[in-house]
Design an enzyme around this catalytic site. Structure first.
Site: not given
Length: 537
Positions: A149, A290
């Site tokens: 922070k 696929h």
């Protein structure tokens, strides 16, 4: 309560004068610390980290000198103190913060080096509940979040892989670190604590038996940035979820170019399918294109299984993925590389086989060290607009089902073996799924159609195309057929009968089951119900 915004701009560079080191993974820590000392940085540390630094003859202060309080409760409480968190959170250029630090004797901490107790690893090891709870880190995440922070003044190192570059920057800038790196390290730190908390919350949800907790967190660790996604205009990356399920995520890539998004997706589909076949019982090969199988077979050997799987649809197999449930041997490798293949994935490979594959420089070879358990629990996640769909893995297996013969004619022993085989495959075919099989090999596969009848017809046509190319008979004659869900009408069944199928396996449960059963009896077809559906979208 509203929080006043700090409008003091972050400095472009901030000099590192004091570092706090408190790590579980001590890889690279001593070298980092030695480099910091050479730059005049004061070291503060805790417990085992401090002992390691002292053993390396590096000057280090114990954190208790900052806090004025000893470590207590077996180390559970050691850094949770204002003198630590004030040193991390204090905004140096804010007069009020600076005054509070001076009043209370709090010294700024400019560098935080922390990594956390191995919670996920402890869970994966099968440790008891008490050990798992003890490996929930509290002080570490608190410090990381505080330092991240306040990255305007604090650098937070949570990954040993970042130590070298960080030291190099300090050396190049007279002991200072730039804002861009501090921001980058802060982003990485928050990602790490988020992933850590996600692992803890997921474990607790499992412990309480809550299948749908009010808040669900998912996290991953970046494995690789990919060139693009399904299409070149889409960005993509591959993340590991830490589950250690054998497969593409855990595999060692022996050779070949970088895996693409589609490669990873298809390879996962292939390996999950082939894992349905117990390697101790039979050799099995799945060829995927696929995300759908274009050929699957069991065999006396991997070579036998491969050749029979390839025969199902050799045209579609071009550019596909080949998955094996046993070690890749040289004879099989020599045959597989005759067809253009994107990826081979197997539990292991012989050195001679590896050398043969190496001749195809773009062909990827992945070795996993094992097979995933098709019965194991797990979660599958899919994004939708504004949310996530979460479900348990389809862990149903045909071997665990009570198959019910519903027709006048029961399947023969050979037919029953083929029916079980076909239903294993159908579980991994996109819905609506129809799979024709004969002699433990697929002979026609229909996938992803809006109508089950269309899937049955496409699968039959595929079989006819393969027969024409091979100059042999159409192998759906005398075959069995599996459907991933019930036949809503008799027409789908009759299409399979027209293709030559003589036995059927399906879940059952349609309002028109009686009609479908009657159609089977009228055509002397054996049919079994599984009671379990395998939709795959």
């Amino acid at each position: 309560m509203a929080v006043a915004a700090n409008r003091t701009p972050a400095p472009d560079r901030h000099k590192v004068a004091r570092a706090l080191l408190s790590v579980f993974d001590k890889a690279g820590m001593v070298d980092l610390a030695r480099g910091l000392v050479e730059l005049g940085v004061e070291l503060v540390s805790t417990g085992g980290s401090r002992a390691a630094l002292e053993a390396a003859n590096l000057p280090v202060r114990d954190v208790s000198e900052l806090t004025g309080f000893p470590e207590i409760m077996d180390g559970r409480v050691k850094t949770l103190h204002p003198n630590v968190h004030g040193g991390l959170l204090g905004i140096r250029a804010d007069p009020a913060h600076a005054g509070a630090m001076e009043t209370h004797g709090i010294h700024g901490i400019d560098l935080l080096v922390v990594n956390l107790y191995p919670f996920a690893e402890t869970v994966a090891s099968g440790a008891d509940r008490a050990s798992i709870i003890e490996n929930i880190d509290i002080g570490g995440p608190a410090m990381i979040r505080a330092g991240a922070k306040n990255h305007a003044y604090v650098s937070v190192l949570t990954d040993p892989a970042d130590y070298t570059a960080f030291l190099e920057e300090l050396r190049e800038n007279g002991g200072a670190v730039g804002l861009e790196r501090r921001r980058s390290l802060a982003a990485k730190a928050f990602g790490m604590t988020a992933a850590y908390d996600a692992a803890v919350s997921t474990w607790f949800a499992g412990e309480t038996g809550d299948a749908a907790p009010a808040r669900r967190a998912f996290a991953g660790t970046l494995a690789s940035s990919l060139r693009y996604g399904e299409n070149p205009h889409q960005s993509a990356a591959f993340y590991l979820d830490g589950s250690q399920r054998p497969g593409v995520a855990t595999a060692r890539q022996v050779q070949g170019k970088e895996l693409s998004y589609n490669n990873i997706n298809d390879t996962d589909a292939a390996f999950e399918l082939v894992a349905e076949f117990d390697a101790a019982r039979t050799a099995a090969v799945a060829i995927i294109k696929h995300a759908n199988p274009c050929g699957v077979a069991e065999g006396a050997s991997i070579l036998d299984a491969y050749e029979r799987a390839l025969a199902c649809d050799p045209v579609s197999a071009f550019g596909g993925i080949v998955a094996l449930n046993r070690r890749l041997d040289a004879t099989s490798a020599a045959e597989i590389v005759k067809v253009f293949t994107e990826v081979i994935i197997a539990p292991d490979a012989d050195e001679e086989a590896i050398a043969l594959v190496a001749a195809k420089k773009n062909l990827r070879l992945l070795l996993t060290g094992g097979l995933p358990d098709p019965r194991a629990a797990g979660l599958l996640v899919k994004s939708v607009a504004g949310g996530l769909l979460v479900q348990s893995r389809d862990s149903g297996t045909v071997d665990a089902l009570d198959l019910k013969v519903v027709t006048k004619r029961a399947p023969s022993e050979v037919e029953m073996a083929d029916l079980r085989f076909a239903f294993r495959v159908a579980k991994h075919v996109k819905s609506n799924a129809i799979v024709y099989a004969r002699n433990l090999a697929t002979v026609g596969i229909g996938a992803g159609q809006m109508s089950r009848v269309d899937s049955a017809r496409i699968a039959a046509r595929k079989a006819e195309d393969a027969a024409r190319g091979a100059g042999g008979p159409v192998l759906t004659q005398g075959s069995v057929v599996a459907s991933d869900a019930f036949f809503p009408f008799a027409d789908g069944l009759l299409s399979a009968v027209a293709a030559g199928a003589r036995a059927v396996i399906q879940p059952g449960g349609s309002m028109r089951d009686a009609e479908v059963i009657q159609a089977a009896d009228d055509n002397d077809i054996a049919m079994v119900f599984t009671g379990m559906r395998h939709f795959r979208h």
